[in-house]
Enzyme design. Structure first.
Site, PDB file in Angstrom:
ATOM      1  N   HIS A  92     -13.542   6.164  41.613  1.00 47.92           N
ATOM      2  CA  HIS A  92     -13.006   7.518  42.197  1.00 47.92           C
ATOM      3  C   HIS A  92     -13.981   8.594  42.166  1.00 47.92           C
ATOM      4  CE1 HIS A  92      -9.598   4.542  42.941  1.00 47.92           C
ATOM      5  NE2 HIS A  92      -9.707   5.335  44.103  1.00 47.92           N
ATOM      6  N   ARG A 100      -1.750   7.640  53.459  1.00 44.82           N
ATOM      7  CA  ARG A 100      -1.366   6.723  52.585  1.00 44.82           C
ATOM      8  C   ARG A 100      -0.452   7.332  51.750  1.00 44.82           C
ATOM      9  NH1 ARG A 100      -5.849   3.852  48.978  1.00 44.82           N
ATOM     10  NH2 ARG A 100      -5.823   5.852  47.793  1.00 44.82           N
ATOM     11  N   GLU A 146      -5.100  -5.062  50.062  1.00 44.77           N
ATOM     12  CA  GLU A 146      -6.063  -4.824  49.149  1.00 44.77           C
ATOM     13  C   GLU A 146      -5.772  -5.564  47.743  1.00 44.77           C
ATOM     14  OE1 GLU A 146      -6.159  -0.722  47.911  1.00 44.77           O
ATOM     15  OE2 GLU A 146      -3.998  -0.639  48.136  1.00 44.77           O
ATOM     16  N   ASN A 206     -12.393  -1.960  48.379  1.00 45.07           N
ATOM     17  CA  ASN A 206     -12.575  -1.605  47.002  1.00 45.07           C
ATOM     18  C   ASN A 206     -11.779  -2.422  45.823  1.00 45.07           C
ATOM     19  OD1 ASN A 206     -14.232  -0.073  48.466  1.00 45.07           O
ATOM     20  ND2 ASN A 206     -12.735   2.104  47.937  1.00 45.07           N
ATOM     21  N   ASP A 207     -10.616  -2.274  46.143  1.00 45.83           N
ATOM     22  CA  ASP A 207      -9.520  -3.124  45.421  1.00 45.83           C
ATOM     23  C   ASP A 207      -9.459  -4.582  45.743  1.00 45.83           C
ATOM     24  OD1 ASP A 207      -8.410  -1.151  43.653  1.00 45.83           O
ATOM     25  OD2 ASP A 207      -7.342  -0.366  44.939  1.00 45.83           O
ATOM     26  N   CYS A 258     -10.802   0.048  55.329  1.00 48.69           N
ATOM     27  CA  CYS A 258     -10.874   1.571  55.104  1.00 48.69           C
ATOM     28  C   CYS A 258     -11.650   1.503  53.572  1.00 48.69           C
ATOM     29  CB  CYS A 258      -9.747   2.393  54.778  1.00 48.69           C
ATOM     30  SG  CYS A 258      -8.586   1.646  53.797  1.00 48.69           S
TER      31      CYS A 258
HETATM   32  C1  PEP Z   1      -9.756   0.382  48.367  1.00 43.36           C
HETATM   33  O1  PEP Z   1      -9.040  -0.098  47.765  1.00 43.36           O
HETATM   34  O2  PEP Z   1     -10.652  -0.161  49.210  1.00 43.36           O
HETATM   35  C2  PEP Z   1      -9.224   1.621  49.104  1.00 43.36           C
HETATM   36  C3  PEP Z   1      -9.752   2.132  50.390  1.00 43.36           C
HETATM   37  O3  PEP Z   1      -8.432   2.443  48.555  1.00 43.36           O
HETATM   38  P1  PEP Z   1      -8.853   3.275  47.100  1.00 43.36           P
HETATM   39  O4  PEP Z   1     -10.378   3.383  46.886  1.00 43.36           O
HETATM   40  O5  PEP Z   1      -8.219   4.709  46.975  1.00 43.36           O
HETATM   41  O6  PEP Z   1      -8.189   2.354  45.877  1.00 43.36           O
HETATM   42 MG    MG Z   2      -7.039   0.702  46.827  1.00 43.79          MG
END
Ligand code: PEP
Ligand code: MG
Length: 546
Positions: free
Chosen positions: A149, A292, A390, A413-414, A461
């Site tokens: 992050h 979100r 995710e 990402n997750d 996303c």
């Molecule tokens: C993800 O997990 O891809 C996402 C868009 O959310 P974050 O990066 O905030 O976990």
């Molecule tokens: Mg995420």
């Protein structure tokens, strides 16, 4: 050049300036947060205020209050509270130094205008947000990856950053001159004349690339074989909305609301949240704005109030926490329904693993709406409610959300983290964090197919959408809507305009059949290079390697 350090490219941009090493590891960052918590304590502030009103000098009022608090904490039954005495003493010394005009001992105290490269072991999201931009021009950390992050925030804030350097804090010294290249993921210490010449050239090239891409702001993103792609922006702070509009994004595909919370002692109330969401909704003038609900937990913790967990990424977080704290959650839902009167606001739930979570959230939405009605507050009732895909559970059983979820948004990402069981923020594992792994691609394709069969919009996303190489694979998998960092919107338009979806699809199908992540990556890279030929370098001008 004296030394060159190579890490992971986290946020583009090139900066030449003095190094400032801050020995703020995770623990130290926690200490600053605890100290900020003390300074934001309304009871403490109230007491100092009361004493000042009784005609005491500010220094005396503050000192008396702090001494009293230290006395109280030192005798507290809880050992955790007793440990706070040290923090109280630190805060007391620092605030008194400032009030008395003595030199401050702030470890992050870089003078304004220093144009410094801040080098630390790691940074928490809350410290990143609070960095003094007039003093710090770039960030370098030992820890972290492209999808941690801190990296995401650095990109949002437009701060060039290199992460995952492993030992930068021990190899660099405060005061040394260095060039940090955020796109290349490098730091050159004590640069030679040749290095400086290269720096100047590189800065000019980046400026030229930016100018070239700016011409694409109002361009429609259509592939060479006629497929329209919707490109929306990820917005991490309400203040980013205007920039996102100017980038040419067709709305917001992901607003991460937890950044309204990190670094504070209390949750924002309904009014404050309403104003933040309304600002973003209004900026987009009727285009969809997907907000979100809180994804708090993991590495995105607000200050204090959260239990320590052995496995926070698998823990009490996101939708789980919100459903267990319905009163807190309803404050957010009410604020969102109110903001929806001012634009096309849509609500998205993070970390969903099962459809009952969607149903429970809907019940709370209905309760929140009834509460607003009772207060006669205008709001929108029938607000679209979507889910983030995710977790492998959500992707594999995407069909179980049909009828309850209005849209899907794939958080790659997750999804990569949980599918491969690889911590997204661990620099030691960064080479293994491969979003083009066939397993991840298959889960994305499955979600896209369920969406297409049921007329449900599917957006991506996660960071995969913001990087040309991986976005090329997404187009191949049939993704037709992406939400990317505002700074990547025009770059992505350039990618879409040069892509033939059927060619991308052929490589994506082959990549899904590959037996290793490396083979899958090689297939996509080959098709990408063949497609873009000479301009592949242009698309490479911003980082695409995760
Ligand atoms: C993800 O997990 O891809 C996402 C868009 O959310 P974050 O990066 O905030 O976990
Ligand atoms: Mg995420």
């Amino acid at each position: 050049m004296d030394r060159r350090l190579t890490g992971i490219s986290a946020s583009p941009g090139i900066v030449a300036g003095p190094v400032y090493v801050l020995h703020a590891g995770e623990e130290e960052a926690g200490i600053f947060e605890a100290q900020m918590l003390i300074l934001q304590d309304t009871e403490m502030i109230g007491r100092v205020d009361g004493l000042i009103r009784q005609n005491l000098a500010a220094e005396s009022a503050f000192e008396i209050t702090m001494l009293d608090l230290r006395h109280h904490f030192a005798r507290h039954a809880s050992p955790m509270m007793r440990e706070r005495v040290g923090d109280l003493a630190d805060v007391q010394i620092r605030v008194l130094s400032l009030l008395l005009g003595l030199p401050d001992h702030d470890p992050v105290d870089v003078p304004k205008g220093a144009n410094a490269i801040l080098v630390t072991h790691d940074l928490t999201p809350s410290l990143t947000v609070q960095l003094d931009r007039e003093a710090i021009a770039a960030i370098a950390t030992d820890a972290g990856t492209r999808v941690s992050h801190v990296a995401i925030l650095a990109r949002s804030l437009g701060i060039p950053a290199v992460v995952g350097l492993r030992d930068a804090t021990s190899r660099l010294k405060t005061g040394e001159m260095a060039i940090l290249d955020g796109a290349a993921g490098t730091i050159s210490v004590n640069p030679t004349a040749e290095e400086i010449r290269h720096f100047n050239e590189r800065s000019q090239r980046e400026a030229a690339l930016t100018q070239e891409l700016e011409l694409l702001r109002s361009a429609e993103s259509i592939t060479l074989d006629g497929h329209k792609l919707v490109l929306r922006a990820n917005v991490d702070f309400p203040e980013e909305a205007d920039f996102a509009v100017r980038s040419g994004a067709e709305g917001v595909g992901l607003m991460r609301t937890e950044f309204l919370v990190v670094g504070r002692t209390t949750m924002p109330d309904e009014e404050e949240q309403f104003r933040a969401y309304k600002k973003v909704a209004e900026s987009f003038d009727g285009a969809p704005v997907v907000i979100r609900t809180y994804d708090i937990g993991g590495d995105k913790l607000p200050v204090g109030g959260h239990p320590t967990e052995a496995n926070p990424f698998l823990g009490w977080r996101a939708i789980r926490m919100c459903l267990d704290e319905p009163e807190m959650f309803k404050v957010q839902l009410r604020a969102l329904m109110r903001a929806a009167s001012f634009g096309d606001v849509r609500i998205m739930l993070p970390l969903v693993v099962s459809n009952d979570e969607v149903r429970q959230a809907r019940v709370l939405l209905e309760e929140g709406s009834a509460e607003l009605e009772a207060r006669n507050v205008p709001h929108r009732k029938n607000i679209p409610l979507g889910v983030m895909i995710e977790t492998p559970a959500a992707a594999v059983s995407a069909d179980s959300f049909v009828g309850d979820a209005s849209f899907f948004s794939i958080g790659t990402n997750d999804l990569t983290q949980y599918t491969l069981a690889i911590d997204r923020g661990n620099a030691n594992l960064a080479p293994r964090f491969t979003p083009l792994h066939p397993a991840v691609l298959r889960l994305i394709q499955r979600t896209v197919q369920v969406g297409a069969a049921n007329d449900i919009e599917v957006t991506v996303c996660g960071e995969m959408a913001s990087q040309p190489l991986t976005a090329f694979a997404l187009i191949g998998l049939g993704v037709r809507s992406m939400s990317v960092s505002p700074r990547s919107v025009t770059l992505l338009k350039r990618l879409v305009l040069g892509t033939t979806a059927s060619v991308a699809a052929k490589s994506a199908v082959a990549a899904m059949e590959a037996r290793t992540a490396a083979a899958s990556e090689a297939i996509i890279l080959q098709a990408f290079t063949e497609t873009f030929g000479e301009v592949a370098e242009l698309l490479d001008g911003l980082p695409h390697i995760m």
